[in-house]
Motif scaffolding. Sequence first.
Motif, PDB file in Angstrom:
ATOM      1  N   PHE A 158     -55.634   5.242 -28.514  1.00 38.52           N
ATOM      2  CA  PHE A 158     -54.334   5.199 -29.180  1.00 38.52           C
ATOM      3  C   PHE A 158     -54.435   4.480 -30.527  1.00 38.52           C
ATOM      4  CE2 PHE A 158     -53.676   5.001 -24.559  1.00 38.52           C
ATOM      5  CZ  PHE A 158     -52.899   6.123 -24.355  1.00 38.52           C
ATOM      6  N   TYR A 159     -53.736   5.029 -31.515  1.00 40.10           N
ATOM      7  CA  TYR A 159     -53.601   4.418 -32.836  1.00 40.10           C
ATOM      8  C   TYR A 159     -52.114   4.379 -33.185  1.00 40.10           C
ATOM      9  CZ  TYR A 159     -58.610   5.338 -33.348  1.00 40.10           C
ATOM     10  OH  TYR A 159     -59.977   5.369 -33.166  1.00 40.10           O
ATOM     11  N   PRO A 160     -51.711   3.576 -34.174  1.00 33.91           N
ATOM     12  CA  PRO A 160     -50.296   3.580 -34.566  1.00 33.91           C
ATOM     13  C   PRO A 160     -49.852   4.972 -34.993  1.00 33.91           C
ATOM     14  CG  PRO A 160     -51.447   1.703 -35.536  1.00 33.91           C
ATOM     15  CD  PRO A 160     -52.500   2.572 -34.923  1.00 33.91           C
ATOM     16  N   GLN A 161     -48.644   5.315 -34.646  1.00 35.05           N
ATOM     17  CA  GLN A 161     -48.107   6.649 -34.958  1.00 35.05           C
ATOM     18  C   GLN A 161     -48.157   6.944 -36.454  1.00 35.05           C
ATOM     19  OE1 GLN A 161     -44.299   5.938 -33.282  1.00 35.05           O
ATOM     20  NE2 GLN A 161     -44.975   6.208 -31.163  1.00 35.05           N
ATOM     21  N   GLU A 162     -47.994   5.910 -37.274  1.00 37.61           N
ATOM     22  CA  GLU A 162     -47.987   6.109 -38.728  1.00 37.61           C
ATOM     23  C   GLU A 162     -49.363   6.529 -39.256  1.00 37.61           C
ATOM     24  OE1 GLU A 162     -44.766   3.178 -37.690  1.00 37.61           O
ATOM     25  OE2 GLU A 162     -46.829   3.579 -37.061  1.00 37.61           O
ATOM     26  N   PHE A 163     -50.431   6.106 -38.575  1.00 35.43           N
ATOM     27  CA  PHE A 163     -51.782   6.417 -39.024  1.00 35.43           C
ATOM     28  C   PHE A 163     -52.368   7.650 -38.338  1.00 35.43           C
ATOM     29  CE2 PHE A 163     -52.165   1.594 -39.716  1.00 35.43           C
ATOM     30  CZ  PHE A 163     -51.665   1.706 -41.001  1.00 35.43           C
ATOM     31  N   ALA A 164     -51.740   8.100 -37.272  1.00 31.46           N
ATOM     32  CA  ALA A 164     -52.269   9.242 -36.524  1.00 31.46           C
ATOM     33  C   ALA A 164     -51.128  10.178 -36.136  1.00 31.46           C
ATOM     34  CB  ALA A 164     -53.028   8.751 -35.288  1.00 31.46           C
ATOM     35  N   PRO A 165     -50.466  10.780 -37.126  1.00 33.92           N
ATOM     36  CA  PRO A 165     -49.351  11.683 -36.807  1.00 33.92           C
ATOM     37  C   PRO A 165     -49.842  12.872 -35.991  1.00 33.92           C
ATOM     38  CG  PRO A 165     -49.987  11.869 -39.130  1.00 33.92           C
ATOM     39  CD  PRO A 165     -50.715  10.680 -38.568  1.00 33.92           C
ATOM     40  N   GLY A 166     -49.094  13.195 -34.959  1.00 31.22           N
ATOM     41  CA  GLY A 166     -49.478  14.307 -34.091  1.00 31.22           C
ATOM     42  C   GLY A 166     -50.303  13.884 -32.896  1.00 31.22           C
ATOM     43  N   TRP A 167     -50.813  12.661 -32.934  1.00 27.24           N
ATOM     44  CA  TRP A 167     -51.571  12.142 -31.796  1.00 27.24           C
ATOM     45  C   TRP A 167     -50.605  11.555 -30.774  1.00 27.24           C
ATOM     46  CZ3 TRP A 167     -56.997   9.744 -32.465  1.00 27.24           C
ATOM     47  CH2 TRP A 167     -57.733  10.465 -33.409  1.00 27.24           C
ATOM     48  N   ASP A 168     -51.025  11.543 -29.543  1.00 27.44           N
ATOM     49  CA  ASP A 168     -50.253  10.868 -28.502  1.00 27.44           C
ATOM     50  C   ASP A 168     -50.424   9.365 -28.675  1.00 27.44           C
ATOM     51  OD1 ASP A 168     -48.808  10.309 -26.191  1.00 27.44           O
ATOM     52  OD2 ASP A 168     -50.595  10.411 -24.918  1.00 27.44           O
ATOM     53  N   SER A 169     -49.320   8.647 -28.831  1.00 32.04           N
ATOM     54  CA  SER A 169     -49.398   7.196 -28.996  1.00 32.04           C
ATOM     55  C   SER A 169     -48.144   6.543 -28.449  1.00 32.04           C
ATOM     56  CB  SER A 169     -49.577   6.821 -30.467  1.00 32.04           C
ATOM     57  OG  SER A 169     -49.736   5.419 -30.609  1.00 32.04           O
ATOM     58  N   TYR A 170     -48.281   5.328 -27.988  1.00 31.73           N
ATOM     59  CA  TYR A 170     -47.145   4.614 -27.413  1.00 31.73           C
ATOM     60  C   TYR A 170     -46.616   3.532 -28.349  1.00 31.73           C
ATOM     61  CZ  TYR A 170     -50.515   0.864 -26.409  1.00 31.73           C
ATOM     62  OH  TYR A 170     -51.472  -0.117 -26.518  1.00 31.73           O
TER      63      TYR A 170
END
Length: 563
Positions: free
Chosen positions: A349-361
């Motif tokens: 998991f990475y921050p949503q801002e740095f990995a758009p489209g990835w599953d993150s909490y």
Amino acid sequence: MFVYLRQLRSLFLNRYLLFVLALILGTELFQRFGGLPALRHAWRLEIPLLVYLYWLANRMLRPSRRQPWLAAIPAVLLYVIFDLYHMQFGRLLRITEVKQIPELIQVLTPGVRLMAFVAVSIPLTLFLRAVDWSRWKSTLAAAPLLLICLSVGFFPNGFMAVFAKIQTDMVFYSDTKSAKTNGRMTMMLYNEAKRRSYLKETARYQGDTPYLKKYSKLTEQIRRQEDKRNVHLIVLESFLDPSLLGAARYSKEPAHPEFAELFGGKGSLSISPVFGGGTAQAEFEVLCGVPAMRELSGIEFDVFTGSPTPCLPYLLAEGGYQTLASNAYKPDFFNSTNAYAGMGFNNIFYPQEFAPGWDSYFGTGEVGNEIYMFDGELLDSNLAFIAEKIRASKGRPIFNYLIGMYGHLPHILDETKRPRVVRVEGAPQVGQLERAVNQYYYRTEAIARFVQGLLRIDPESLVILVSDHLPTLDQGPLTYRSLNYLAGVEGDIHLNRIYFIENGQVTRHRTINHYDVPRIILDYVTRGEYCREGDCDFTPEESPEEKTVYWEEYMTIMARAML
């Protein structure tokens, strides 16, 4: 008489002699401020190489009154880079670490980026404008340099054999000590030849090795545990404990009261492979259990391809654990996605801002002008996430790994959100130090809240919090010496805080190495079986030479990682 005086004057005004003397004096000065050892010791290889490069540069330039000065630019600039790198990170620059420049640029402030660009581009532009390109094309003067580079690149064993015959006082475990008598550029070439030679050796470590047999046995030990317990490993960026700076005084206790109540007097120390930067090296050690030797790459993470690698997460995953990695920065930083996948993390998991489209909490929250995500945002989000995971896991154990970024240079503090509550007194440099101390106050508050929450939802677990490395602060190692960090004990700039909470109780260990962390975890998850059958004398008193006992494990891990 006048003839002799003119000859003597010509000798002392010789551009080559003045060039060497200037470099010797410059390196003497840099050494006093934390640079590499002075050049005067390196007469066998380095000084002849420098004289040749200076001669070559003179041949490349158009004749002019400025030619002697302009010809010195490449060598002087390279030496300045060597010493500044050592002053900041406490190690000798290697060729493979040049690839880390993009990562380094990412974490610099715009002002520092601009100054670095100007400091490098202006002298290089002056040099290149003075080059007589037609003259350069007609000369074979560069043939020896080309021969050296080809030898390092294609015949590394031959280069090392020649080097071994003329080298002096090689200290294989310390680039800095080796550079004292062999020189900066010479050691950089030797390290690159050694790396290329070892790359060829990895093939014989890709089959079955004794380490892989041991690995299979450990997997079975973990798998047969009936009541598996969770493990939470948190790596904190540049987590400096201000109380260890003996010469600094503070207006109030730097640690938050809740942290002091929880951990007061129970912190341990762990030896990091790096100082001031290179977080991925600390991660490699705490996740793979071997020293980060930099033998195949300046940063081990850089050569991971995602291929299954026998590190701690993979071992735990094969033993039945859910392995989760949460990184507070960008996916492409230090090739972490490939490294984590290869090490065996089921979910990354990475921050949503740095990995758009990835599953993150989680997201970065209100970063503002602090540049990096606050530890509290990561820890609070992870606590809620892990609480739900525990409820949904139905007894399947969890390995929860977190790596933060807050606390990174330049320690910017947004005082609208986190007002300055601690003043530093009695310290010669208080700029970055005071900001880092105030960040420590707020970070310890967030850590205490996180640990207390874990103890409520997961009391029968192992929690480890460790600093990746010390921050450079204002003047690198010199800052720590002037502030009497840990009373100046040998290797002080590599000693970092580490905390252990085992089954709800804060415990202490003797000083360990970062690469001992996986063994401590394995002993915990096997309920002592691992250490009953192996060597778990976690002591740092071993001489640096004894790191060679990890050579086969290191090469096996790296050979698998690079497949």
